[in-house]
Write a protein that holds these residues in place. Structure first.
Motif, short mmCIF file in Angstrom:
data_model
loop_
_atom_site.label_atom_id
_atom_site.label_comp_id
_atom_site.label_asym_id
_atom_site.label_seq_id
_atom_site.Cartn_x
_atom_site.Cartn_y
_atom_site.Cartn_z
N ARG A 125 0.86 -1.20 0.00
CA ARG A 125 0.00 0.00 0.00
C ARG A 125 0.88 1.24 0.00
O ARG A 125 1.96 1.24 0.59
N PRO A 126 0.42 2.33 -0.60
CA PRO A 126 1.24 3.54 -0.69
C PRO A 126 1.18 4.44 0.55
O PRO A 126 1.90 5.44 0.62
N ASP A 127 0.33 4.10 1.54
CA ASP A 127 0.16 4.96 2.71
C ASP A 127 1.31 4.79 3.70
O ASP A 127 1.75 3.69 3.99
N THR A 128 1.77 5.92 4.23
CA THR A 128 2.86 5.94 5.20
C THR A 128 2.32 5.56 6.57
O THR A 128 1.27 6.06 6.98
N ASP A 129 3.03 4.71 7.30
CA ASP A 129 2.53 4.29 8.61
C ASP A 129 2.67 5.44 9.62
O ASP A 129 3.46 6.37 9.45
N LYS A 130 1.90 5.34 10.68
CA LYS A 130 1.83 6.41 11.69
C LYS A 130 3.17 6.67 12.36
O LYS A 130 3.49 7.81 12.69
N GLY A 131 3.94 5.63 12.60
CA GLY A 131 5.25 5.80 13.25
C GLY A 131 6.19 6.64 12.40
O GLY A 131 6.89 7.52 12.91
N ALA A 132 6.20 6.40 11.09
CA ALA A 132 7.04 7.18 10.19
C ALA A 132 6.56 8.62 10.13
O ALA A 132 7.37 9.56 10.12
N VAL A 133 5.24 8.82 10.10
CA VAL A 133 4.69 10.18 10.07
C VAL A 133 5.09 10.93 11.34
O VAL A 133 5.51 12.10 11.28
N ALA A 134 4.99 10.29 12.48
CA ALA A 134 5.37 10.93 13.74
C ALA A 134 6.86 11.28 13.75
O ALA A 134 7.25 12.36 14.22
N SER A 135 7.69 10.40 13.22
CA SER A 135 9.13 10.66 13.15
C SER A 135 9.42 11.84 12.22
O SER A 135 10.25 12.71 12.55
N ILE A 136 8.76 11.88 11.09
CA ILE A 136 8.94 12.98 10.13
C ILE A 136 8.46 14.29 10.76
O ILE A 136 9.12 15.33 10.64
N ARG A 137 7.33 14.25 11.46
CA ARG A 137 6.80 15.44 12.13
C ARG A 137 7.82 16.01 13.10
O ARG A 137 8.10 17.21 13.11
N GLN A 138 8.41 15.14 13.93
CA GLN A 138 9.38 15.59 14.91
C GLN A 138 10.62 16.17 14.23
O GLN A 138 11.16 17.18 14.66
N TRP A 139 11.08 15.52 13.17
CA TRP A 139 12.26 15.99 12.44
C TRP A 139 12.01 17.37 11.85
O TRP A 139 12.85 18.26 11.95
N LEU A 140 10.84 17.56 11.26
CA LEU A 140 10.49 18.87 10.69
C LEU A 140 10.37 19.92 11.80
O LEU A 140 10.87 21.04 11.67
N ARG A 141 9.71 19.57 12.89
CA ARG A 141 9.53 20.50 14.01
C ARG A 141 10.90 20.91 14.58
O ARG A 141 11.12 22.08 14.88
N ASP A 142 11.79 19.95 14.74
CA ASP A 142 13.13 20.25 15.26
C ASP A 142 13.89 21.23 14.38
O ASP A 142 14.79 21.93 14.86
N ASN A 143 13.53 21.27 13.10
CA ASN A 143 14.20 22.16 12.16
C ASN A 143 13.32 23.34 11.76
O ASN A 143 13.51 23.94 10.70
N GLU A 144 12.34 23.64 12.60
CA GLU A 144 11.48 24.82 12.49
C GLU A 144 10.63 24.86 11.22
O GLU A 144 10.33 25.93 10.70
N VAL A 145 10.25 23.68 10.72
CA VAL A 145 9.34 23.60 9.59
C VAL A 145 7.99 23.18 10.13
O VAL A 145 7.84 22.07 10.64
N THR A 146 7.05 24.08 10.09
CA THR A 146 5.68 23.81 10.57
C THR A 146 4.69 24.38 9.58
O THR A 146 5.05 25.25 8.78
N PRO A 147 3.45 23.91 9.61
CA PRO A 147 2.46 24.46 8.67
C PRO A 147 2.06 25.89 9.01
O PRO A 147 2.27 26.37 10.07
#
Length: 98
Positions: free
Chosen positions: A76-98
């Motif tokens: 399936r092409p959907d990203t699992d929740k664990g990967a999404v949470a990891s990506i969210r934290q990585w982006l947040r740590d580098n000041e990328v937010t919506p």
């Protein structure tokens, strides 16, 4: 590129709406399980990442001066929740937010 007070806010001015939508989904609560991996890869590219194919389904992402390795989901092409949470934290740590 326009930097705003030393943060990564420049990305917001250069993103298409679809990338902004992906960023919003990544930061949504609860963690979304409906984000297509190709949309995340596209967002990484807009942010200036270099993507390198690794063995198997792994993808190396070089962004923010760091290397992260993610597993491309299948069948399936959907990203699992664990990967999404990891990506969210990585982006947040580098000041990328919506």
């Amino acid at each position: 590129m326009v930097l705003c007070y030393g943060t990564m806010l420049w990305y917001y001015f250069y993103m298409k709406r679809k990338h902004q939508k992906t960023l919003e989904l990544i930061f949504s609560h609860p963690v979304s399980a409906n984000i297509k991996w190709h949309e995340i890869e596209s967002l990484f590219t807009v942010l200036g990442a270099e993507l390198i194919e690794r063995e198997g389904s792994r993808v190396e992402v070089f962004l923010f001066g760091e290397v992260r390795i993610f597993h491309r989901p299948h069948p399936r092409p959907d990203t699992d929740k664990g990967a999404v949470a990891s990506i969210r934290q990585w982006l947040r740590d580098n000041e990328v937010t919506p």
